[in-house]
Design a protein around this motif. Structure first.
Motif, PDB file in Angstrom:
ATOM      1  N   ASP A 134       0.845  -1.198   0.000  1.00  0.00           N
ATOM      2  CA  ASP A 134       0.000   0.000   0.000  1.00  0.00           C
ATOM      3  C   ASP A 134       0.873   1.238   0.000  1.00  0.00           C
ATOM      4  OD1 ASP A 134      -0.365   0.885   3.305  1.00  0.00           O
ATOM      5  OD2 ASP A 134       0.689  -0.902   2.701  1.00  0.00           O
ATOM      6  N   LEU A 135       0.236   2.376  -0.039  1.00  0.00           N
ATOM      7  CA  LEU A 135       0.969   3.650  -0.122  1.00  0.00           C
ATOM      8  C   LEU A 135       1.346   4.187   1.246  1.00  0.00           C
ATOM      9  CD1 LEU A 135      -1.167   5.507  -2.791  1.00  0.00           C
ATOM     10  CD2 LEU A 135       0.995   4.388  -3.125  1.00  0.00           C
ATOM     11  N   PHE A 136       0.822   3.591   2.303  1.00  0.00           N
ATOM     12  CA  PHE A 136       1.015   4.187   3.624  1.00  0.00           C
ATOM     13  C   PHE A 136       1.828   3.293   4.566  1.00  0.00           C
ATOM     14  CE2 PHE A 136      -2.939   5.658   1.770  1.00  0.00           C
ATOM     15  CZ  PHE A 136      -2.727   7.017   1.770  1.00  0.00           C
ATOM     16  N   GLY A 137       2.169   2.117   4.120  1.00  0.00           N
ATOM     17  CA  GLY A 137       2.959   1.224   4.964  1.00  0.00           C
ATOM     18  C   GLY A 137       2.171   0.659   6.123  1.00  0.00           C
TER      19      GLY A 137
ATOM     20  N   ASP B 190      12.219   1.930  10.356  1.00  0.00           N
ATOM     21  CA  ASP B 190      11.947   2.332  11.748  1.00  0.00           C
ATOM     22  C   ASP B 190      11.550   3.800  11.815  1.00  0.00           C
ATOM     23  OD1 ASP B 190      12.615  -0.184  12.342  1.00  0.00           O
ATOM     24  OD2 ASP B 190      14.585   0.266  13.190  1.00  0.00           O
ATOM     25  N   LEU B 191      12.240   4.604  11.002  1.00  0.00           N
ATOM     26  CA  LEU B 191      11.934   6.048  11.005  1.00  0.00           C
ATOM     27  C   LEU B 191      10.495   6.284  10.540  1.00  0.00           C
ATOM     28  CD1 LEU B 191      15.166   7.589   9.483  1.00  0.00           C
ATOM     29  CD2 LEU B 191      14.330   7.903  11.786  1.00  0.00           C
ATOM     30  N   ALA B 192      10.133   5.583   9.471  1.00  0.00           N
ATOM     31  CA  ALA B 192       8.769   5.757   8.949  1.00  0.00           C
ATOM     32  C   ALA B 192       7.749   5.272   9.969  1.00  0.00           C
ATOM     33  CB  ALA B 192       8.617   4.998   7.640  1.00  0.00           C
ATOM     34  N   ALA B 193       8.078   4.164  10.634  1.00  0.00           N
ATOM     35  CA  ALA B 193       7.154   3.636  11.650  1.00  0.00           C
ATOM     36  C   ALA B 193       7.026   4.623  12.814  1.00  0.00           C
ATOM     37  CB  ALA B 193       7.657   2.284  12.143  1.00  0.00           C
ATOM     38  N   THR B 194       8.160   5.230  13.199  1.00  0.00           N
ATOM     39  CA  THR B 194       8.132   6.215  14.293  1.00  0.00           C
ATOM     40  C   THR B 194       7.268   7.410  13.899  1.00  0.00           C
ATOM     41  OG1 THR B 194      10.371   5.547  14.798  1.00  0.00           O
ATOM     42  CG2 THR B 194       9.609   7.571  15.829  1.00  0.00           C
ATOM     43  N   PHE B 195       7.454   7.859  12.682  1.00  0.00           N
ATOM     44  CA  PHE B 195       6.645   9.001  12.234  1.00  0.00           C
ATOM     45  C   PHE B 195       5.163   8.629  12.233  1.00  0.00           C
ATOM     46  CE2 PHE B 195       4.382  11.189   8.847  1.00  0.00           C
ATOM     47  CZ  PHE B 195       4.491  12.475   9.313  1.00  0.00           C
TER      48      PHE B 195
END
Lengths: 421, 556
Positions: A134-137, B190-195
């Protein structure tokens, strides 16, 4: 993703208790995004149509184009699709297929790459790994696989314009076309009746159809048949240069077979190597090269069935296909194997024996074939400083012997008949 | 090969499009981060505003926007290789100090309660009175939080971005790569998950703010059931904040995801079609719009039945909990009563009647002077505070400006002074030129108006004048001027430079029959205009006869 669910739950509770329509609106959008990531992405990937288009057989030295055709049958696009094709190292030609694309609704995309047939073998092309998400993970990436297919690379064929073999051999006297014995089990066609023909040979159906007496014709039973006897017992080859010489032996066998088929002569193949594909239903491939390998779980390796002498290109392809896959193994030593291997052959068949060297036991074994009524020809592959002795010995034992150790030696085979060795 | 033609061919320059789009990096992402941060704190300010309806709270939103924007762009600016040396705590502290200074000025501006000069001595003595007011404290708190959050999110995106060194390293052939040049691994997932988590937690805060802002505060004290209070309609600014927060957040989550995938594709040696980048944002926007449209058609009011059911469940749970707690308290009290039982219950105490109090005169408090504070200590402390404050401000400003390439040295001040004086001089010259032009324009205009006035006077329409109402002097002047007018109408105009005598000659030339009368009339006019002698009525009558004669001649 857990935190996102928590957010939705908290917002739901707030929306329910405080009855705020606007929060419901936000919740619907959030749930929509989640649902899209949860259900649509796997569904779209599952419905993605993929196809590999290529020729599954290639001659040595050919460049084989392979096309991957992907079609998105969905009404929504696939925003990103990671396409990775696994290609055997020995086949790689340029950049492998590692691409990220996007597919619009109902769009078909064809990605292409090439492989080079550098070495004979039976290779796996693929599998093709397709990854999307997806686009949002919100959800982990989804994967799909287009199973691997196979490519057979025939052994190198050195074009031999003419074989300089002795004229007394049947395939050495092609011009005479004499049929010594007709084999009623192998009809080859019909011809007009001539005086003296046996009534038993009349083809009554054809005669009725043409309103003219027609007689069956048969392929000759003995003459013009050749069998290539390829020794791939690996202990018979010197360890230091085994890989190269075995490959050379296989190339020689393929070249001779191709040449004889070109001359419209029946050729068969008998070998004591192993065909890994025949050993197991689930082929295993070498991780390094990508070539088909013998399954490790099989201690007793049965020999591949012999290919009886036939003519025609289809038969040549069958021989080449076997030669493409065949591997050397410690099976049965040549001396023990050669007599039993030729039991099925007809009397008078020329047997081209391709082996490493021509020591005394080998020559004696071949001599037994002479005594059985065959016409053996010994072709040794490894360099031998004392090959003159082998040739002399073989001459005494009633068969010819040749030493072919490289392309330079193969040139001799291209010379006109009579110049010989 | 010719039989298979790929429909997708990647151009050589487009294959390595892993670097984040410059427009996206410098415009759209900073703006989205700023909007998201502002929306979050705007929701909080809306709640504060609903509790304390003062427009000052809503006017803090632009300040939060400005601070977030500053934080985001400073982070971007510091991420440049040449600026990384500045990325230190001291620099950030000075930056924060400057922002707090701006906040202080802004809140003074909003409240209109500027420090008064008359109270300067008081401020010097008690400096905290300058900062201890509610708008500033709350504003400063929100500004600091917004700044930190904006910086954190901007830093996350800076780290998510692929830099050129990474692209250079990973686009080389494997055997050509030097291990010493290998970029430091960034765990972008991890950075994207944190955001994502930050966004979700912020969303929860926004949701709670919406809940709080919808509550009618006075009704809370009057209801028994916790959720039975009446609700208010949500303010438009809060709705806008919620929409902006979620939309901007989703866009940023999507961008973070793209950056993570870009890095993965780069490391895996993937060839990326340029269409992926283009369609990413397009499809994201399309998806959200479609979902928004679909959500608009879903039922909202019908869900209230579920709300009532939920209320009933909560009530039931609360009743069960209170029953259990009652039982626990009862059992505990019974158990404790075993240990603390008294022999006989105390006899009921009859309350004695209270003695009647005789009202007494309230003593007038003696004006006591509060114990005098130690003025020396106070002055000393306040002086120290001010010294520190001034030094801190100067240091913070100099540090902040030095980071931006402005070095406050003597040379700088000299240059500044020179540029200031130059600017003032130019300003003065400009103003002088402007004044000259204005003066000229005014003069020209006055002259023009004067001419127009004269022209108007010349062309003044006939006005009935009662001659007998005029003085003899005025009558004589009238006779002469009317003659002049009539002559002008007949084509003999008087030039500006002509004296009455000269004009008389002109008139006599044109009307020689009336030469004597004209001579008499002009002479009488000169005496009336410039003479000091008193004129009698007979003088006027005599002139009148002449004037009538002249009139007759002029009519011919």
């Amino acid at each position: 993703m857990g935190t996102f669910s928590t957010l939705i739950i908290i917002m739901l509770v707030i929306a329910f208790l405080l009855r705020i329509d606007f929060i419901f609106y936000i919740i619907y959008i959030s749930i929509g995004v989640y649902a899209w990531a949860r259900w649509y992405v796997p569904r779209s990937l599952g419905r993605l149509e993929s196809e590999r288009i290529y020729r599954d057989h290639a001659f040595w030295g050919e460049i084989v184009p392979i096309a991957i055709r992907l079609r998105n049958p969905n009404r929504l696009p696939i925003p990103w699709l990671q396409v990775t094709e696994s290609v055997a190292v020995q086949l790689r030609q340029g950049q492998p297929l590692n691409q990220v694309i996007t597919l619009r609704p109902k769009e078909t995309v064809t990605l292409s790459y090439q492989v080079a047939a550098r070495k004979r073998g039976y290779y796996q092309i693929g599998p093709l790994y397709l990854t999307s998400g997806d686009l949002f993970g919100m959800m982990p990436d989804r994967h799909a696989i287009l199973p691997g297919q196979y490519l057979t690379v025939y052994p190198r064929i050195i074009p031999l314009t003419q074989l300089g073999l002795p004229s007394r051999l049947p395939f050495g006297t092609i011009a005479s076309r004499q049929r010594l014995f007709a084999d009623p089990a192998r009809p080859s066609g019909v011809r007009n009746y001539r005086s003296g023909d046996s009534l038993r040979q009349i083809n009554w159906k054809a005669s009725a159809h043409t309103r003219n007496l027609m007689v069956k014709t048969y392929q000759p039973a003995i003459s013009l048949e050749t069998a290539v006897l390829l020794n791939l017992h690996q202990d018979d080859y010197q360890r230091s240069d085994r890989l190269r010489t075995i490959e050379w032996a296989i190339q020689t066998a393929a070249s001779l077979a191709a040449h004889l088929i070109e001359q419209r002569q029946p050729v068969g193949l008998i070998s004591n190597g192993v065909d890994p594909l025949a050993l197991s239903d689930a082929p295993e491939f070498d991780e390094g090269t990508g070539r088909l390998i013998r399954p490790a779980a099989l201690p007793d390796t049965p020999l591949p069935p012999e290919i009886p002498p036939r003519n025609g290109r289809a038969h040549l392809m069958k021989i080449l296909e076997r030669l493409a896959r065949i591997e050397s193994e410690s099976t049965i030593p040549f001396v023990e194997w050669v007599t039993t291997a030729t039991f099925q052959l007809s009397w008078g068949v020329t047997i081209l024996i391709i082996t490493a060297r021509g020591p005394e036991p080998v020559c004696q074994a071949i001599h037994r074939l002479v005594r059985l009524g065959y016409n053996p020809v010994l072709i040794t592959i490894e360099p031998d400083a004392q090959f003159a002795q082998v040739r002399e010995r073989s001459r005494h034992l009633g068969f010819a012997a040749y030493n072919v150790i490289g392309l330079a030696d193969m040139d001799v085979w291209r010379q006109p008949v009579g110049r010989g060795w | 090969m010719s039989e298979i033609e790929p429909s997708v061919k990647l151009a050589a320059g487009e294959e390595q499009s892993y670097l984040t789009n410059k427009w996206s990096r410098t415009v759209s992402q900073p703006l989205l981060i700023t909007l998201m941060t502002t929306a979050l704190f705007a929701a909080i300010l809306n709640v504060i505003h609903s509790f304390s309806p003062n427009p000052i709270w809503l006017w803090l939103i632009p300040l939060v926007f400005f601070v977030s924007l500053e934080g985001v762009y400073t982070t971007l600016w510091l991420a440049q290789p040449r600026r990384r040396i500045l990325d230190r705590t001291a620099y950030h502290l000075s930056e924060l100090f400057v922002l707090l200074l701006i906040t202080r000025l802004y809140t003074w501006l909003l409240s209109g309660e500027w420090p008064q000069l008359a109270l300067a001595a008081n401020y010097l003595k008690y400096p905290w009175r300058l900062i201890l007011d509610v708008p500033f404290i709350i504003g400063a708190l929100l500004v600091v939080m917004a700044w930190f959050r904006a910086r954190a999110e901007s830093e996350t995106f800076t780290r998510l971005d692929i830099d050129e060194a990474e692209v250079h390293y990973y686009t080389q052939e494997v055997h050509q790569r030097e291990i010493g040049n290998k970029p430091v691994m960034t765990y972008r997932g991890d950075l994207a998950a944190t955001f994502f988590q930050h966004w979700v937690w912020g969303g929860m805060v926004v949701a709670i703010c919406v809940a709080l802002a919808s509550v009618d505060i006075p009704s809370v004290t009057t209801v028994s059931f916790p959720f039975g209070f009446s609700r208010l309609q949500l303010p438009a600014s809060l709705l806008l904040s919620v929409i902006i927060y979620f939309v901007a957040g989703m866009a940023l989550v999507s961008q973070a995801r793209l950056a993570t995938l870009n890095a993965r594709w780069l490391h895996d040696g993937m060839q990326k079609s340029p269409r992926v980048e283009r369609s990413w944002l397009r499809f994201g926007v399309f998806l959200v719009i479609v979902l928004a449209v679909v959500a608009a058609f879903l039922p909202l009011g019908s869900t209230f039945a579920i709300g009532r059911l939920l209320e009933a469940l909560i009530l039931g749970a609360a009743a069960v909990a209170s029953f259990i707690s009652f039982l626990v308290i009862l059992i505990t009290s019974l158990f404790l009563s075993l240990f603390f039982r008294q022999g006989t219950p105390p006899a009921p105490v009859t309350p004695e009647p209270l003695p009647t109090l005789i009202p007494t005169a309230t003593p007038i408090p003696v004006a006591t002077v509060p114990p005098a504070a130690d003025d020396t200590t106070t002055i000393l402390l306040s002086s120290m505070f001010w010294a520190l404050a001034v030094a801190g401000t100067v240091m913070a400003l100099s540090f902040y400006l030095r980071g931006r390439g402005i070095r406050p040295s003597r040379q700088t001040f000299r240059l500044l002074w020179a540029s200031l004086t130059g600017w003032l001089r130019e300003l003065w010259q400009g103003m002088a030129e402007q004044a000259g032009e204005v003066r000229l324009a005014v003069r020209q205009r006055l002259q023009r108006e004067k001419k127009e006035g004269e022209a108007k006077e010349k062309k003044r329409p006939f006005r009935f004048i009662r001659i007998n109402g005029l003085t003899p002097r005025q009558q004589i002047r009238y006779f002469y001027l009317s003659t002049v007018k009539r002559a002008s109408d007949r084509g003999v105009e008087r030039a500006e430079s002509e004296t009455p005598l000269e004009y008389m000659a002109d008139l006599q030339e044109n009307w020689p029959e009336a030469a004597e009368e004209l001579d008499t009339l002009t002479d009488a006019f000169l005496k009336a205009r410039y003479g000091r002698r008193e004129l009698e009525k007979e003088d006027a009558n005599r002139v009148k006869k002449r004037w009538k004669a002249v009139k007759r001649q002029l009519k011919k």
